[in-house]
Design a protein around this motif. Structure first.
Motif, PDB file in Angstrom:
ATOM      1  N   ASP A  95       0.721  -1.094  -0.066  1.00  0.00           N
ATOM      2  CA  ASP A  95      -0.191   0.113   0.058  1.00  0.00           C
ATOM      3  C   ASP A  95       1.257   1.018  -0.174  1.00  0.00           C
ATOM      4  O   ASP A  95       1.437   1.227   0.996  1.00  0.00           O
ATOM      5  CB  ASP A  95      -0.675   0.051   0.943  1.00  0.00           C
ATOM      6  N   GLU A 130      -1.392   8.134   5.458  1.00  0.00           N
ATOM      7  CA  GLU A 130      -3.198   7.328   5.631  1.00  0.00           C
ATOM      8  C   GLU A 130      -3.838   7.816   7.170  1.00  0.00           C
ATOM      9  O   GLU A 130      -4.788   7.739   7.050  1.00  0.00           O
ATOM     10  CB  GLU A 130      -2.155   5.759   6.666  1.00  0.00           C
ATOM     11  N   HIS A 383      -4.255  -3.266   3.855  1.00  0.00           N
ATOM     12  CA  HIS A 383      -4.558  -2.563   5.483  1.00  0.00           C
ATOM     13  C   HIS A 383      -4.657  -4.130   6.898  1.00  0.00           C
ATOM     14  O   HIS A 383      -5.176  -3.874   7.842  1.00  0.00           O
ATOM     15  CB  HIS A 383      -5.598  -1.598   5.656  1.00  0.00           C
TER      16      HIS A 383
HETATM   17 MN    MN Z   1      -3.869   2.651   2.517  1.00  0.00          MN
END
Ligand code: MN
Ligand code: HGY
Ligand code: MN
Length: 413
Positions: A95, A130, A383
């Motif tokens: 990510d 994030e 995640h």
């Molecule tokens: Mn993310």
């Protein structure tokens, strides 16, 4: 560009190495924005940018850039490739990092291949995409595009009580460049899908048309602490019970809506948080998302009405703090088509789609034509330490990025 390709070993090797940096005592990957772990990841990225011979620039919100200005390209607007290297808690290794390292790889492989695009090409690692430690998410790219006052952003207080600007300074990434110092000709972001669509359909490339709307709120419910054993159910002002009703309400509405609406309560804490004390206070977050702005507003209104109902029925008081709110963002259709063309020219199937996750691209779209390229996630998991994308998919996505960047970096308009 079909006959040129990125260095697959270097890309996947760096991705795995970066994935080892910033693990906590339990071995979980948690490079939260402006933390010591984040500094370690930033330092490693900066060394790779320097190894590639790029000019490294850090702006005042801590966004890190590697800039390549080929002979004769000076003065022209650069093509910017970006994403982020901060992570959630107990994160996967792909990510954000995949997009930043692929951007570096595209530049480095063009440089090493002796290619000289007519425009500069830059790669960016945006700060705090994030939003786990400091809200809102996409904070660095939002400040970069002028969507958030810089001083207000630096004064943001984190979930741990820290002050963002002080932490950025402490880790040595309170840079000097003004956010927005670079006006991109176009922006491209390569990212894992973080959802199940490409994996389920067996399609290697997603041509992302836009990002859905996001609403983040923090809810605090105040009741009365009381004895768990002696207090009759009819005499309680139970903040925990009220909070649990909100979770059930949100899930019920989202499931019953039969729409792409999603609702998540990801954080919750009780006070005094003792087994035999009725919770006096419940604090929790609500993450609502929908590709349709009107439906998202309806969900927010329904939640607000339910909280009003709760105050009467549970005899509690409720306060709500908005943490983030971004409307759905459409990407540049011309670049989306370029992504499809590049995939096809490499013999890769692609499909158009909307992103369920938020991304820095939705902020860059405010100042430049922007689009995203997705690659599949195994079972759509993200995640999570179970996040996984096969090397073949990672390399395919990076080569499509290479081809689209090459086209954009050589166009006049
Ligand atoms: Mn993310
Ligand atoms: O929350 C998001 O969608 C992104 O991962 N920040
Ligand atoms: Mn991301």
């Amino acid at each position: 560009m079909g006959n040129h390709a990125i260095d697959a070993q270097r890309l996947t090797g760096r991705l795995r190495e970066l994935g080892t940096i910033g693990r906590d005592a339990d071995g979980r990957l948690a490079r939260l924005a402006a933390s010591e772990a984040d500094r370690l990841g930033r330092d490693r990225l900066r060394s790779w940018l320097a190894d590639a011979g790029l000019e490294v620039v850090v702006d005042r919100i801590g966004n890190v850039f590697g800039v390549w200005t080929p002979q004769g390209s000076g003065g022209r607007k650069p093509v910017l490739i970006g994403s982020h290297i901060d992570t959630v808690i107990d994160a996967g290794i792909y990510d954000g990092c995949y997009g930043v390292l692929s951007g570096l790889e595209v530049i480095q492989s063009l440089k090493e291949g002796g290619f000289t695009p007519t425009r500069p090409i830059a790669v960016a690692a945006f700060t705090n995409e994030e939003g786990v430690r400091y809200a809102p998410d996409m904070l660095g790219s939002l400040a970069f595009v002028g969507g958030l006052d810089l001083d207000a952003a630096l004064a943001t207080v984190g979930t741990d009580g820290s002050v963002f600007g002080e932490e950025l300074d402490r880790i040595g990434y309170a840079g000097y460049a003004e956010p927005g110092f670079m006006a991109p000709h176009a922006y491209l972001e390569l990212h894992i899908e973080q959802g199940p669509v490409l994996d389920r359909e067996g399609v290697p490339i997603g041509a992302v048309q836009g990002v859905q709307g996001i609403s983040w709120q923090k809810v605090t419910i105040e009741g009365d602490a009381n004895h768990a054993g002696t207090t009759p159910m009819s005499m309680r002002r139970d903040a925990g019970q009220a909070a649990a009703r909100v979770i059930t309400f949100l899930r019920g509405r989202a499931v019953a809506s039969n729409t792409p609406t999603v609702a998540t309560v990801g954080c919750m804490s009780f006070e005094p948080n003792a087994i035999n004390v009725i919770p006096a206070r419940a604090t929790f977050t609500v993450d609502l998302r929908d590709p349709d702005e009107d439906r998202l507003r309806d969900e927010e209104a329904a939640l607000s009405a339910f909280l009003d109902r709760l105050t009467a029925e549970e005899e509690v008081s409720v306060t709500v703090e908005r943490l983030a709110r971004f409307e759905p963002v459409p990407f540049d259709q011309r670049i989306v088509t370029m992504v499809e063309d590049a995939a096809r020219d490499r013999g890769l199937a692609s499909r158009r789609m909307t992103s369920g996750a938020g991304h820095d691209a939705q902020m860059l779209a405010r100042i430049a034509p922007a689009a995203m390229i997705f690659v599949p996630c195994l079972r759509g998991i993200s995640h999570s330490p179970k996040e996984f994308t096969a090397d073949a998919d990672l390399v395919a996505g990076a080569n499509v990025l290479l081809d689209v960047v090459w086209r954009l970096a050589n166009e006049d308009r």
